[in-house]
Design an enzyme around this catalytic site. Structure first.
Site, PDB file in Angstrom:
ATOM      1  N   ARG A 101      57.505  21.513  34.055  1.00 41.79           N
ATOM      2  CA  ARG A 101      56.361  21.646  34.955  1.00 41.79           C
ATOM      3  C   ARG A 101      56.072  23.106  35.303  1.00 41.79           C
ATOM      4  O   ARG A 101      54.914  23.514  35.355  1.00 41.79           O
ATOM      5  CB  ARG A 101      56.620  20.827  36.226  1.00 41.79           C
ATOM      6  CG  ARG A 101      55.486  20.826  37.246  1.00 41.79           C
ATOM      7  CD  ARG A 101      54.118  20.599  36.628  1.00 41.79           C
ATOM      8  NE  ARG A 101      54.074  19.475  35.705  1.00 41.79           N
ATOM      9  CZ  ARG A 101      53.183  19.339  34.748  1.00 41.79           C
ATOM     10  NH1 ARG A 101      52.259  20.277  34.554  1.00 41.79           N
ATOM     11  NH2 ARG A 101      53.192  18.289  33.966  1.00 41.79           N
ATOM     12  N   LYS A 136      41.014  40.891  43.298  1.00 45.49           N
ATOM     13  CA  LYS A 136      41.040  39.522  43.814  1.00 45.49           C
ATOM     14  C   LYS A 136      41.947  38.694  42.911  1.00 45.49           C
ATOM     15  O   LYS A 136      41.507  38.081  41.939  1.00 45.49           O
ATOM     16  CB  LYS A 136      39.630  38.937  43.868  1.00 45.49           C
ATOM     17  CG  LYS A 136      38.761  39.548  44.954  1.00 45.49           C
ATOM     18  CD  LYS A 136      37.405  38.875  45.034  1.00 45.49           C
ATOM     19  CE  LYS A 136      36.547  39.499  46.128  1.00 45.49           C
ATOM     20  NZ  LYS A 136      35.187  38.881  46.206  1.00 45.49           N
ATOM     21  N   LYS A 168      35.080  52.634  49.728  1.00 47.89           N
ATOM     22  CA  LYS A 168      34.041  51.651  50.017  1.00 47.89           C
ATOM     23  C   LYS A 168      33.340  51.991  51.326  1.00 47.89           C
ATOM     24  O   LYS A 168      33.606  53.018  51.955  1.00 47.89           O
ATOM     25  CB  LYS A 168      34.649  50.252  50.053  1.00 47.89           C
ATOM     26  CG  LYS A 168      35.289  49.842  48.725  1.00 47.89           C
ATOM     27  CD  LYS A 168      35.693  48.387  48.727  1.00 47.89           C
ATOM     28  CE  LYS A 168      36.236  47.972  47.372  1.00 47.89           C
ATOM     29  NZ  LYS A 168      36.541  46.527  47.296  1.00 47.89           N
ATOM     30  N   GLU A 198      32.036  53.370  45.888  1.00 44.36           N
ATOM     31  CA  GLU A 198      31.123  52.239  45.866  1.00 44.36           C
ATOM     32  C   GLU A 198      29.795  52.671  46.499  1.00 44.36           C
ATOM     33  O   GLU A 198      29.772  53.202  47.613  1.00 44.36           O
ATOM     34  CB  GLU A 198      31.700  51.062  46.647  1.00 44.36           C
ATOM     35  CG  GLU A 198      30.812  49.827  46.616  1.00 44.36           C
ATOM     36  CD  GLU A 198      31.408  48.681  47.410  1.00 44.36           C
ATOM     37  OE1 GLU A 198      31.670  47.633  46.814  1.00 44.36           O
ATOM     38  OE2 GLU A 198      31.628  48.852  48.633  1.00 44.36           O
ATOM     39  N   ASP A 219      26.900  48.458  43.420  1.00 39.89           N
ATOM     40  CA  ASP A 219      27.023  47.099  43.937  1.00 39.89           C
ATOM     41  C   ASP A 219      25.669  46.504  44.317  1.00 39.89           C
ATOM     42  O   ASP A 219      24.901  47.106  45.080  1.00 39.89           O
ATOM     43  CB  ASP A 219      27.940  47.107  45.163  1.00 39.89           C
ATOM     44  CG  ASP A 219      28.254  45.709  45.655  1.00 39.89           C
ATOM     45  OD1 ASP A 219      28.510  44.819  44.820  1.00 39.89           O
ATOM     46  OD2 ASP A 219      28.255  45.499  46.888  1.00 39.89           O
TER      47      ASP A 219
END
Length: 290
Positions: A101, A136, A168, A198, A219
């Site tokens: 598993r 992330k 940022k 950014e 962005d």
């Protein structure tokens, strides 16, 4: 069989042992039923996709059976089809059952990421624009998830906060602007590192280049905005005499090609890691009682 490399570091070996122990707990209660048994098993794909995680199978199974043998039939990063045999194993029956598993869970998770990455990267084929990941990631799985991105044809961006500096909105606000923020990082960085800013407007992007940024994360710009902005940024980079890496984020999958056509270098996306389903794999056994 060749593909992206995953070093089996002491840290990764410790993680594998901890993940296996999490499942074993105080011990596999079914082990006595398999006393004295040796066994063979193989993995089968239950869906089309990109395989990832095969390199972890032998280290995992050898934690319980040092004599376990694994024969990889498919390399990590290879496309696979439903029903395809992926690898073969041989070892003690108790070890094969106890490790099943943990090994499958890791491989299904990583194969899902590799598959999702490959689907997005395919839209950028021939454009010269790379598909990059983000920070992330699942705590504890970062190295493996980023390896899966590479297996799917993506590019690893920053592994952590220590290998590149990305300034940022909050950094810029608290530091008093782009120039002082860039200057502070440049003055104090203890080792050579890329510095990325950014930007949410064209003016911020241009200011970042004038302040000496190595890259700009653009962005939430539209393709039309970037088509107009990118040549200006390239001209500024030429004027200062050093190249710049231009990256777009906030891009929807159906718009990948449109963004690639603007002249940027990278498109970053967290989706392959944060939104991908597991790829269905299974293990089949043949026990040989001795």
């Amino acid at each position: 069989m060749h593909g992206p490399h995953l070093p089996l570091t002491p840290d990764l070996q410790q993680q594998l042992a901890a993940w296996l122990q999490e499942d074993l707990g105080r011990g596999d209660l079914t082990a006595p039923a398999l006393a004295g048994a040796t066994g063979r098993a193989h993995w089968i794909a239950r869906a089309d996709g990109v395989f990832c995680g095969g390199v972890l199978v032998e280290p995992l199974f050898r934690l319980l059976d040092p004599e376990a043998r694994v024969r990889l039939l498919v390399a990590d990063s290879a496309p696979i089809g439903s029903g395809q045999r992926l690898l073969e194993l041989e070892g003690s029956g108790a070890a094969l059952v106890a490790c099943e598993r943990t090994a499958l869970n890791l491989a299904m998770r990583l194969s899902g990421i590799a598959t999702a990455t490959a689907q997005l990267a395919a839209a950028l084929d021939g454009t010269g624009v790379g598909l990059a990941d983000t920070r992330k990631t699942t705590p504890g799985l970062r190295v493996l998830e980023k390896y899966a991105v590479r297996c799917g044809g993506g590019i690893n961006h920053r592994l952590g906060l220590d290998d590149a500096a990305m300034l940022k909105e909050n950094h810029l606000a608290w530091a008093g602007g782009i120039r002082p923020a860039v200057a502070a990082v440049r003055a104090s960085a203890p080792w050579p590192a890329r510095l990325i800013v950014e930007a949410e407007t064209g003016e911020e992007a241009e200011a970042a280049l004038r302040a000496g940024a190595d890259g700009v994360l653009l962005d939430e710009f539209t393709p039309e905005q970037l088509t107009e902005l990118v040549p200006r940024l390239r001209a500024l980079a030429t004027e200062r005499g050093t190249p710049v890496m231009l990256e777009a984020s906030g891009v929807q999958p159906e718009q990948l090609k449109a963004y690639a056509d603007t002249g940027i270098d990278l498109i970053s996306s967290s989706a392959p890691i944060t939104r991908s389903p597991w790829l269905d794999l299974s293990m089949r056994f043949t026990l040989n009682w001795t």
